[in-house]
Design a protein around this motif. Structure first.
Motif, PDB file in Angstrom:
ATOM      1  N   GLU A 136       0.823  -1.207   0.000  1.00  0.00           N
ATOM      2  CA  GLU A 136       0.000   0.000   0.000  1.00  0.00           C
ATOM      3  C   GLU A 136       0.860   1.261   0.000  1.00  0.00           C
ATOM      4  N   ARG A 137       2.132   1.080   0.307  1.00  0.00           N
ATOM      5  CA  ARG A 137       3.075   2.213   0.319  1.00  0.00           C
ATOM      6  C   ARG A 137       3.684   2.451  -1.063  1.00  0.00           C
ATOM      7  N   TYR A 138       3.226   1.711  -2.075  1.00  0.00           N
ATOM      8  CA  TYR A 138       3.749   1.857  -3.439  1.00  0.00           C
ATOM      9  C   TYR A 138       3.222   3.149  -4.059  1.00  0.00           C
ATOM     10  N   CYS A 139       4.076   3.836  -4.820  1.00  0.00           N
ATOM     11  CA  CYS A 139       3.669   5.066  -5.502  1.00  0.00           C
ATOM     12  C   CYS A 139       4.586   5.309  -6.696  1.00  0.00           C
ATOM     13  N   THR A 140       4.305   6.335  -7.466  1.00  0.00           N
ATOM     14  CA  THR A 140       5.157   6.694  -8.597  1.00  0.00           C
ATOM     15  C   THR A 140       6.312   7.581  -8.117  1.00  0.00           C
ATOM     16  N   PHE A 141       7.274   7.809  -9.000  1.00  0.00           N
ATOM     17  CA  PHE A 141       8.401   8.680  -8.675  1.00  0.00           C
ATOM     18  C   PHE A 141       7.915  10.084  -8.311  1.00  0.00           C
ATOM     19  N   ALA A 142       6.992  10.611  -9.121  1.00  0.00           N
ATOM     20  CA  ALA A 142       6.472  11.964  -8.878  1.00  0.00           C
ATOM     21  C   ALA A 142       5.740  12.036  -7.546  1.00  0.00           C
ATOM     22  N   GLU A 143       4.941  11.004  -7.239  1.00  0.00           N
ATOM     23  CA  GLU A 143       4.219  10.988  -5.966  1.00  0.00           C
ATOM     24  C   GLU A 143       5.178  10.899  -4.786  1.00  0.00           C
TER      25      GLU A 143
END
Length: 495
Positions: free
Chosen positions: A114-121
């Motif tokens: 759930e802690r996964y995100c994009t580089f920008a995020e």
């Protein structure tokens, strides 16, 4: 000691015995040696691991294991609970699952991913100074490059710094261009030619000569020579693969460094050990300083590679003002009058490189971008926020250690951010046999006499350490279960 290969332990023993032959019947020539560390972290990059017997025919590796088995006589295991994650019990369980290669529950994996995100995020969610951890140098370089591109888009000054090169003329016994060209057929021939023309004592003076001052009828040859020098990256081979054994001087710098205002950088060499500016000290660039003196070369911060090669004079390498992190620098500030603390000017430094048979003095800034760094380089750190690139598709003997070390640098699950890859159960369990080998070794060590000279820290002491931005020494003993030991000469075994 977990990342130290057996051959290095045996080699250390051999060197000490050679230096003190009257004590060569004693382990490490009778010197007290203390090993400390954490076997559950990363294994050596190459060579035999220290916690099991070796099948190697390398005599130093065989001797290294013999010393650990026969001459380590005292042992201490640090069992204070992991104080990095003591305020987040669930995240502590996540780290422990990676540490001991236990099968993670579905709930654990779900909450981690759930802690996964994009580089920008990830850039939006984290503050300046957050730790970005990559499992390979290639990914680390990509992240740093992407961060510089983002700085450029936001209007921050981005500077291309090109190294200066000066050909070193050996006197006497110099290797001439004709001889170098003649010997170019094979590396062995070149090495033989150098050996034949260099004094046996290797005690000769060097004269630095700017490559633009060399008399030549064809200026294109000068372009080519400078281009070759600026293209020479000592850390990668011609196929773009990182070299495991550099075979060069201890400190060597890249030919091109792309930097920007607000970029995170680290020192590549120690410049003021007493004040904390050792190799790896980190900070943030706040200013570039160029001189108006033409003797330093033209100031051209945005120069392209072609412009750097064809410029009549080599481009100027600027001075950089870096504000070092609070825990890294304890000296006075260059901008103390402006109430800006911990600012230090970083000057160009020289190293030696060899390109196409010619030896050059390379002048460059002794820093590199480190917004992102490798997990290996980040061992011992403790942070509030971390952006981590999980090991991805690799499931070799480094996978579990990389995952554990990366996860355990940050204090809470809320401070963790994952990019590029999700975490899988296989990352935890693929190399369970590695843990079995470690636990067999720890059972052996636990049967040794206890080292009474080390006092276990109380929980109150640990709380104090956490509140005080732990230094590297404190952090290195922060695993939830660590161990150390001592040999006949007070040597020790790993944590």
């Amino acid at each position: 000691v977990s990342v130290v290969q057996l051959g290095e332990i045996g080699f250390t023993d051999a060197i000490l015995k050679a230096a003190f032959p009257e004590k060569n019947h004693l382990a490490f020539a009778g010197f007290p040696i203390v090993f400390f560390g954490d076997y559950y972290q990363l294994p050596p990059v190459s060579g035999d691991v220290p916690y099991k017997d070796t099948n190697s025919t390398n005599l130093n590796a065989i001797q290294g294991r013999k010393l650990l088995v026969e001459d380590v006589t005292l042992f201490f295991e640090f069992t204070t609970p992991n104080f990095r994650q003591q305020k987040d019990p669930f995240y502590h369980l996540c780290c422990q699952a990676a540490r001991f290669a236990t099968d993670p529950s579905k709930d654990l994996l779900q909450k981690l991913n759930e802690r996964y995100c994009t580089f920008a995020e990830a850039r939006k969610r984290t503050h300046d100074g957050a730790m970005w951890a990559a499992t390979t140098h290639k990914v680390k370089d990509q992240l740093n490059s992407q961060e510089l591109q983002e700085n450029m888009k936001s209007g921050k000054t981005v500077v291309n710094v090109y190294a200066k090169h000066h050909r070193l003329l050996q006197s006497p016994g110099s290797l001439t261009r004709a001889k170098a060209k003649k010997a170019e057929s094979t590396e062995a021939a070149r090495a033989a030619e150098i050996a034949a023309t260099t004094p046996a004592s290797d005690d000769f003076s060097f004269a630095a000569e700017d490559i633009w001052d060399v008399e030549s009828q064809q200026i294109q040859q000068r372009y080519k020579e400078r281009a070759n020098a600026l293209l020479f990256n000592p850390f990668y081979d011609d196929e773009g693969k990182r070299k495991s054994d550099l075979g060069y001087d201890k400190f060597i710098f890249l030919p091109l460094c792309v930097l920007s205002i607000n970029a995170r950088v680290k020192l590549l060499i120690p410049i003021a050990k007493a004040a904390g500016l050792i190799r790896g000290a980190r900070g943030t660039i706040i200013k570039f300083i160029y001189s108006n003196n033409p003797a330093y070369g033209p100031a051209h911060p945005g120069a392209s590679f072609e412009e750097a090669v064809t410029s009549k004079d080599q481009l100027q390498v600027p001075i950089v003002l870096v504000q070092f992190d609070k825990g890294d620098y304890t000296g006075t500030s260059f901008l103390e009058e402006e109430n800006i603390p911990r600012v230090v000017p970083i000057y160009p430094t020289k190293c030696t490189v060899q390109v196409n048979g010619n030896k050059y003095e390379r002048e460059m800034l002794p820093i590199e971008c480190c917004m992102a760094d490798t997990v290996h380089s980040l061992q011992g750190t403790t942070v509030e926020e971390a952006v981590i690139v999980p090991p991805g598709g690799r499931y070799d003997d480094f996978t579990r250690g990389l995952l554990y070390v990366a996860l355990s640098r940050v204090k809470t699950l809320e401070g963790l951010h994952l990019i590029l890859h999700h975490i899988t159960a296989k990352m935890f369990t693929k190399w369970r046999k590695q843990i079995d080998q470690i636990e067999i070794e720890l059972i052996r060590l636990r049967n040794l006499p206890k080292w009474s000279g080390y006092q276990q820290a109380s929980q109150h002491d640990v709380d104090d350490l956490v509140d005080e931005d732990n230094n590297d020494i404190q952090q290195s003993s922060s695993s939830s279960s660590s161990s150390s030991s001592s040999s006949s000469s007070c040597s020790s075994s790993p944590l």
